[in-house]
Design an enzyme around this catalytic site. Structure first.
Site, PDB file in Angstrom:
ATOM      1  N   HIS A 207       0.857  -1.077   0.197  1.00  0.00           N
ATOM      2  CA  HIS A 207       0.078   0.185  -0.045  1.00  0.00           C
ATOM      3  C   HIS A 207       0.755   1.274  -0.166  1.00  0.00           C
ATOM      4  O   HIS A 207       0.734   2.173  -0.857  1.00  0.00           O
ATOM      5  CB  HIS A 207      -1.195  -0.149   1.326  1.00  0.00           C
ATOM      6  CG  HIS A 207      -1.596   1.149   1.544  1.00  0.00           C
ATOM      7  ND1 HIS A 207      -2.946   1.476   1.084  1.00  0.00           N
ATOM      8  CD2 HIS A 207      -1.182   2.511   1.891  1.00  0.00           C
ATOM      9  CE1 HIS A 207      -3.339   2.735   1.698  1.00  0.00           C
ATOM     10  NE2 HIS A 207      -2.394   3.273   2.094  1.00  0.00           N
ATOM     11  N   GLU A 208       1.781   1.259   0.803  1.00  0.00           N
ATOM     12  CA  GLU A 208       2.713   2.412   1.041  1.00  0.00           C
ATOM     13  C   GLU A 208       3.401   2.487  -0.167  1.00  0.00           C
ATOM     14  O   GLU A 208       3.765   3.689  -0.969  1.00  0.00           O
ATOM     15  CB  GLU A 208       3.731   2.256   2.096  1.00  0.00           C
ATOM     16  CG  GLU A 208       3.032   2.615   3.486  1.00  0.00           C
ATOM     17  CD  GLU A 208       2.202   3.526   3.640  1.00  0.00           C
ATOM     18  OE1 GLU A 208       2.646   4.706   3.370  1.00  0.00           O
ATOM     19  OE2 GLU A 208       1.201   3.425   4.473  1.00  0.00           O
TER      20      GLU A 208
ATOM     21  N   ASP B 133      -4.640   1.168  -2.025  1.00  0.00           N
ATOM     22  CA  ASP B 133      -5.187   0.109  -1.776  1.00  0.00           C
ATOM     23  C   ASP B 133      -5.419  -0.630  -2.958  1.00  0.00           C
ATOM     24  O   ASP B 133      -5.086  -1.930  -2.909  1.00  0.00           O
ATOM     25  CB  ASP B 133      -6.816   0.165  -0.979  1.00  0.00           C
ATOM     26  CG  ASP B 133      -6.625   0.463   0.384  1.00  0.00           C
ATOM     27  OD1 ASP B 133      -5.747   0.335   1.036  1.00  0.00           O
ATOM     28  OD2 ASP B 133      -7.685   1.023   0.928  1.00  0.00           O
TER      29      ASP B 133
HETATM   30 ZN   LIG Z   1      -1.944   5.195   2.727  1.00  0.00          ZN
END
Ligand SMILES: [Zn+2]
Length: 422
Positions: A279-280, A369
């Site tokens: 996600h990061e 996401d």
């Molecule tokens: Zn985030």
């Protein structure tokens, strides 16, 4: 604009933003209390009622504290401006120091010091009463105060030269001073992005290379898959201060480091850590980081240009309870005051726009996401999110309007529902 109209405008905006903030807080309190006794259906199998109730109580306790702080900071703002606090402070300092750049720097330092002293009891209470009560505080008072001293020293060491440069530009660089100040400020931001991790972060925490081989291989594979170069994976001893967990990157280009809080590693399984990191990495690969920085740079250019105009308007000072120095040869002594007033009143005029920034950041969260679902696994991200919500006692049932104003992330229920379709 005359100064009286500006006083009225400021008062109206202040009352409006204060009213909206308190209204949002009471909505949040009601909404969370209303949903306290049932875990939302989506999470019923995953989060026990007891944890859900703890999250509700923690959220409500934080919201109540925030309401007190909202009222106190509005009162402090009125005290500094309309009630003449800044005028008195300036008068006092000019009396002992005399006009000049030293007086201006002293004025800014005094305001920062007074604001810090007013915040201190709230910070202390939050850490040692509120966080303590819910089991999140890992700090001793000694660490709290040594952090405070370090932060103040670093703030002074970095802040005072920046203030000096800004004030000098305001005085000597002519009508376009704000453009030069902006360039310096952007350069400083970029420098901090690049060097914060190696210069400042080690003063507060220990960083050790990630040793878990299985996890490291897993993460290195993920980075290869998405084409992300990094100079290393590090673990930070976040547990020295707090039980809350996190992960972040720092640095630029191929010198980027990935930092995990030890509290995160201890709670999540390797596949969940991979999903969180994916996600990061999504934020990075989808250029969210660059876009956010570009937006901040553009907004600050606009604000500095506005300050460039306001600092020459007598109504701007008088409307906020300050008598500027009108003598043309001495007028540059108003510069520090202009900076202070601008910092104080800008949030009053921009607060009602904060949902706009939330809209942008939520879009980015959904995109990150989706990136994680593509390059890692959406089920793993969901189970990581559920654990993080439970561990951090974050509410699953925020008031939607409160959330639109304050939360950079979409509510958990919406994120999980989207992830389930990916
Ligand atoms: Zn985030």
């Amino acid at each position: 604009m005359d100064s009286q109209s500006f006083s009225y405008l400021f008062a109206v905006m202040l009352i409006a933003s204060l009213g909206v903030k308190l209204w949002l807080s009471t909505r949040q309190l009601k909404h969370v209390a209303m949903h306290r006794n049932t875990v939302p259906e989506q999470f019923a199998q995953k989060i026990p009622l007891e944890a859900h109730q703890k999250a509700a109580d923690y959220t409500m306790a934080k919201t109540r504290l925030k309401m007190v702080m909202i009222v106190v900071s509005a009162a402090v703002l009125v005290g500094f401006t309309l009630l003449g606090g800044l005028q008195a402070l300036s008068h006092y300092l000019i009396g002992i120091i005399g006009a000049g750049i030293t007086y201006q720097i002293a004025l800014i330092a005094a305001v920062a010091l007074i604001s810090g002293v007013i915040d201190l009891p709230f910070d202390y209470y939050k850490q040692f009463t509120l966080e303590e009560k819910f089991g999140f505080n890992k700090m001793s008072p000694v660490l709290f105060f040594s952090d405070l001293i370090k932060t103040s020293l670093i703030g002074a060491l970095i802040g005072l030269p920046l203030v000096w440069v800004t004030l000098t530009l305001m005085e000597k660089a002519g009508a376009l001073w704000w453009l030069y100040a902006w360039l310096i400020w952007c350069g400083f931001q970029v420098f901090m992005l690049g060097f914060y991790q190696s210069l400042i972060a080690p003063l507060f925490n220990k960083f050790t290379p990630l040793e878990d081989d299985r996890l490291r291989t897993r993460i290195e594979n993920l980075m290869k898959r998405v084409g992300f170069a990094s100079k290393g994976l590090f673990v930070m001893d976040g547990s020295r201060r707090s039980a809350h967990g996190n992960a972040y990157f720092s640095g630029f280009g191929s010198a980027k480091r990935i930092v995990f809080f030890d509290t995160l590693l201890s709670r999540l399984a390797p596949n969940e850590i991979e999903a969180v990191l994916a996600h990061e990495l999504g934020h990075f690969k989808l250029n969210h980081v660059i876009k956010r920085i570009a937006l901040i740079f553009m907004l600050s250019l606009g604000f500095l240009a506005l300050l460039g105009y306001l600092k020459n308007q007598v109504w701007f000072y008088q409307g906020l309870g300050v008598m500027p120095i009108l003598d043309f040869n001495n007028a540059s002594n108003n510069n520090a005051m202009a900076l202070i007033l601008f910092m104080f009143v800008l949030p009053v005029f921009t607060f009602l726009l904060s949902p706009l920034t939330s809209i942008g950041s939520r879009k980015h969260e959904f995109e990150a996401d989706r990136f994680a679902a593509q390059h890692s696994n959406s089920q793993d991200l969901i189970s990581a999110l559920v654990k993080l919500y439970e561990d951090n006692a974050s509410t699953l049932t925020p008031d939607p309007l409160h959330s639109a104003f304050y939360d950079s992330h979409p509510p958990a229920s919406i994120r999980v529902a989207r992830l389930l379709t990916q």
